[in-house]
Design an enzyme around this catalytic site. Sequence first.
Site, PDB file in Angstrom:
ATOM      1  N   LEU A 117       0.809  -1.220   0.000  1.00  0.00           N
ATOM      2  CA  LEU A 117       0.000   0.000   0.000  1.00  0.00           C
ATOM      3  C   LEU A 117       0.841   1.267   0.000  1.00  0.00           C
ATOM      4  O   LEU A 117       0.343   2.363   0.265  1.00  0.00           O
ATOM      5  CB  LEU A 117      -0.959  -0.014   1.194  1.00  0.00           C
ATOM      6  CG  LEU A 117      -1.906  -1.220   1.224  1.00  0.00           C
ATOM      7  CD1 LEU A 117      -2.763  -1.200   2.470  1.00  0.00           C
ATOM      8  CD2 LEU A 117      -2.757  -1.287  -0.033  1.00  0.00           C
ATOM      9  N   CYS A 118       2.102   1.130  -0.330  1.00  0.00           N
ATOM     10  CA  CYS A 118       3.024   2.265  -0.366  1.00  0.00           C
ATOM     11  C   CYS A 118       2.928   2.947  -1.735  1.00  0.00           C
ATOM     12  O   CYS A 118       2.932   2.283  -2.770  1.00  0.00           O
ATOM     13  CB  CYS A 118       4.437   1.739  -0.115  1.00  0.00           C
ATOM     14  SG  CYS A 118       5.639   2.995   0.234  1.00  0.00           S
ATOM     15  N   HIS A 119       2.846   4.271  -1.737  1.00  0.00           N
ATOM     16  CA  HIS A 119       2.737   5.017  -2.993  1.00  0.00           C
ATOM     17  C   HIS A 119       4.066   5.018  -3.747  1.00  0.00           C
ATOM     18  O   HIS A 119       5.125   5.173  -3.130  1.00  0.00           O
ATOM     19  CB  HIS A 119       2.347   6.474  -2.714  1.00  0.00           C
ATOM     20  CG  HIS A 119       0.975   6.618  -2.162  1.00  0.00           C
ATOM     21  ND1 HIS A 119       0.711   6.538  -0.822  1.00  0.00           N
ATOM     22  CD2 HIS A 119      -0.215   6.834  -2.772  1.00  0.00           C
ATOM     23  CE1 HIS A 119      -0.589   6.695  -0.622  1.00  0.00           C
ATOM     24  NE2 HIS A 119      -1.174   6.875  -1.783  1.00  0.00           N
TER      25      HIS A 119
ATOM     26  N   MET B 200       9.178   5.042   4.600  1.00  0.00           N
ATOM     27  CA  MET B 200       9.210   3.639   4.169  1.00  0.00           C
ATOM     28  C   MET B 200      10.392   3.389   3.240  1.00  0.00           C
ATOM     29  O   MET B 200      11.038   2.341   3.303  1.00  0.00           O
ATOM     30  CB  MET B 200       7.890   3.247   3.493  1.00  0.00           C
ATOM     31  CG  MET B 200       6.691   3.263   4.429  1.00  0.00           C
ATOM     32  SD  MET B 200       6.920   2.265   5.918  1.00  0.00           S
ATOM     33  CE  MET B 200       7.137   0.643   5.220  1.00  0.00           C
ATOM     34  N   GLU B 201      10.685   4.353   2.387  1.00  0.00           N
ATOM     35  CA  GLU B 201      11.828   4.220   1.478  1.00  0.00           C
ATOM     36  C   GLU B 201      13.141   4.204   2.257  1.00  0.00           C
ATOM     37  O   GLU B 201      14.052   3.432   1.936  1.00  0.00           O
ATOM     38  CB  GLU B 201      11.807   5.357   0.454  1.00  0.00           C
ATOM     39  CG  GLU B 201      10.717   5.234  -0.598  1.00  0.00           C
ATOM     40  CD  GLU B 201       9.293   5.538  -0.111  1.00  0.00           C
ATOM     41  OE1 GLU B 201       8.353   5.255  -0.873  1.00  0.00           O
ATOM     42  OE2 GLU B 201       9.107   6.035   1.017  1.00  0.00           O
TER      43      GLU B 201
ATOM     44  N   ASP C 184      24.403 -11.116   3.195  1.00  0.00           N
ATOM     45  CA  ASP C 184      24.590 -12.024   2.060  1.00  0.00           C
ATOM     46  C   ASP C 184      26.056 -12.134   1.658  1.00  0.00           C
ATOM     47  O   ASP C 184      26.555 -13.225   1.390  1.00  0.00           O
ATOM     48  CB  ASP C 184      23.757 -11.551   0.869  1.00  0.00           C
ATOM     49  CG  ASP C 184      23.948 -12.442  -0.342  1.00  0.00           C
ATOM     50  OD1 ASP C 184      23.717 -13.666  -0.220  1.00  0.00           O
ATOM     51  OD2 ASP C 184      24.350 -11.933  -1.404  1.00  0.00           O
TER      52      ASP C 184
END
EC number: 4.6.1.17
Length: 156
Positions: free
Chosen positions: A75-77, A113-114, A128
């Site tokens: 739901l992130c734009h 969020m980014e 990794d």
Amino acid sequence: MSSLTHFDAQGQAHMVDVGAKPATHRIAVAEGRIIMQPATLAIIQSGTAKKGDVLGIARIAGIMAAKKTSDLIPLCHPLALTRVAVEFDLLSDVSSVRCVATVETVGPTGVEMEALTAVQVALLTVYDMCKAVDKGMVMEGIRVLEKLGGKTNPSR
């Protein structure tokens, strides 16, 4: 406490409508760290990891992740980011690598969020690239340090 914005009156998930919100300069800064064995940190510091430049590759991974956040978080734009910076601090005293991501845009919604996604993916990339020598690494402390812009957090 305010209500959750990603649910409608019936409790169904939806993407928040930001169409009427003004575009403002927005900044978010997030951090996190990965704890490892001292020998693993020494490999990163010396640049002798078998897979290559650990922090250089992790930086690029973090930048790419910030740009792809809306593909990963349902739901992130999708946003036109104007800046993504991913930096690392090698902390010998606690045998860890700290990652700080700063993300900026001019738009109707924030970029926390980014920034969080950039930190997570950068640290996952460190994991990794070093897991062959240290399977016990632990990521922790992932959080938003600063959020500026919009009506609730005026720009500096």
